[in-house]
Design a protein around this motif. Structure first.
Motif, short mmCIF file in Angstrom:
data_model
loop_
_atom_site.label_atom_id
_atom_site.label_comp_id
_atom_site.label_asym_id
_atom_site.label_seq_id
_atom_site.Cartn_x
_atom_site.Cartn_y
_atom_site.Cartn_z
N GLY A 139 48.47 34.26 46.35
CA GLY A 139 49.12 35.49 45.90
C GLY A 139 49.30 35.52 44.40
O GLY A 139 49.07 36.54 43.75
N ARG A 140 49.67 34.39 43.83
CA ARG A 140 49.88 34.30 42.37
C ARG A 140 48.55 34.47 41.64
O ARG A 140 48.49 35.11 40.59
CB ARG A 140 50.53 32.96 42.03
N ILE A 141 47.47 33.91 42.19
CA ILE A 141 46.15 34.07 41.57
C ILE A 141 45.79 35.55 41.48
O ILE A 141 45.32 36.02 40.44
CB ILE A 141 45.07 33.31 42.37
N LEU A 142 46.01 36.28 42.56
CA LEU A 142 45.69 37.71 42.55
C LEU A 142 46.55 38.46 41.55
O LEU A 142 46.05 39.30 40.80
CB LEU A 142 45.84 38.29 43.96
N GLN A 143 47.84 38.15 41.50
CA GLN A 143 48.73 38.83 40.56
C GLN A 143 48.34 38.53 39.11
O GLN A 143 48.20 39.46 38.30
CB GLN A 143 50.18 38.39 40.78
N VAL A 144 48.20 37.27 38.80
CA VAL A 144 47.89 36.87 37.43
C VAL A 144 46.51 37.40 37.02
O VAL A 144 46.34 37.89 35.90
CB VAL A 144 47.97 35.34 37.27
N GLY A 145 45.55 37.33 37.91
CA GLY A 145 44.21 37.81 37.59
C GLY A 145 44.19 39.29 37.23
O GLY A 145 43.55 39.70 36.25
N VAL A 146 44.90 40.09 38.00
CA VAL A 146 44.94 41.53 37.73
C VAL A 146 45.69 41.80 36.42
O VAL A 146 45.25 42.62 35.60
CB VAL A 146 45.59 42.29 38.91
N VAL A 147 46.79 41.12 36.18
CA VAL A 147 47.55 41.33 34.96
C VAL A 147 46.74 40.91 33.73
O VAL A 147 46.68 41.64 32.73
CB VAL A 147 48.91 40.59 35.01
#
Length: 129
Positions: A23-31
């Motif tokens: 979940g953090r990978i997806l959040q950080v990647g998009v940001v």
């Protein structure tokens, strides 16, 4: 508590941790991708709508994107942002392979590995076409 239930609890805790990482990978990647693209847009506005390349041309090779980014050419910077956005779900697939491996779910390790191979092949085909 017997050893089997302790091992199951440890595996469950590790899976929760891996799911949080995904979940953090997806959040950080998009940001990160959004910030890079916003920076490219700001550069584009500063340059008066000139992307740093002749009309109708954009950087398409990795070397031209890197060179353009170093030179702070807006189109190249925005391409880096797009690359980060594209690589985010690919990284998620890689972490999922690890998660399925830790769960000893061989079938899903194979299926997710095939998905990763298909993604890699599509990048190569997309680059050469």
């Amino acid at each position: 508590m017997d050893e089997q239930s302790h091992q199951n609890q440890t595996t469950a805790n590790e899976m929760v941790h891996i799911e949080r990482i995904i979940g953090r990978i997806l959040q950080v990647g998009v940001v990160v991708a959004a910030v890079i693209m916003l920076f490219g847009l700001i550069l584009l506005l500063i340059h008066g709508g000139n992307g740093g390349y002749p009309v109708g041309h954009q950087p398409t090779t990795i070397s031209s994107i890197i060179a353009g980014t170093v030179a702070l050419k807006p189109y190249a910077v925005m391409m880096v942002g797009m690359f980060c956005l594209i690589m985010t779900p690919v990284l998620r697939v890689v972490v999922s392979i690890y998660a399925f491996y830790k769960e000893h779910d061989t079938l899903y390790v194979w299926i997710t590995s095939i998905v990763l191979v298909i993604l890699c092949i599509s990048f190569v085909i997309g680059h050469t076409v």
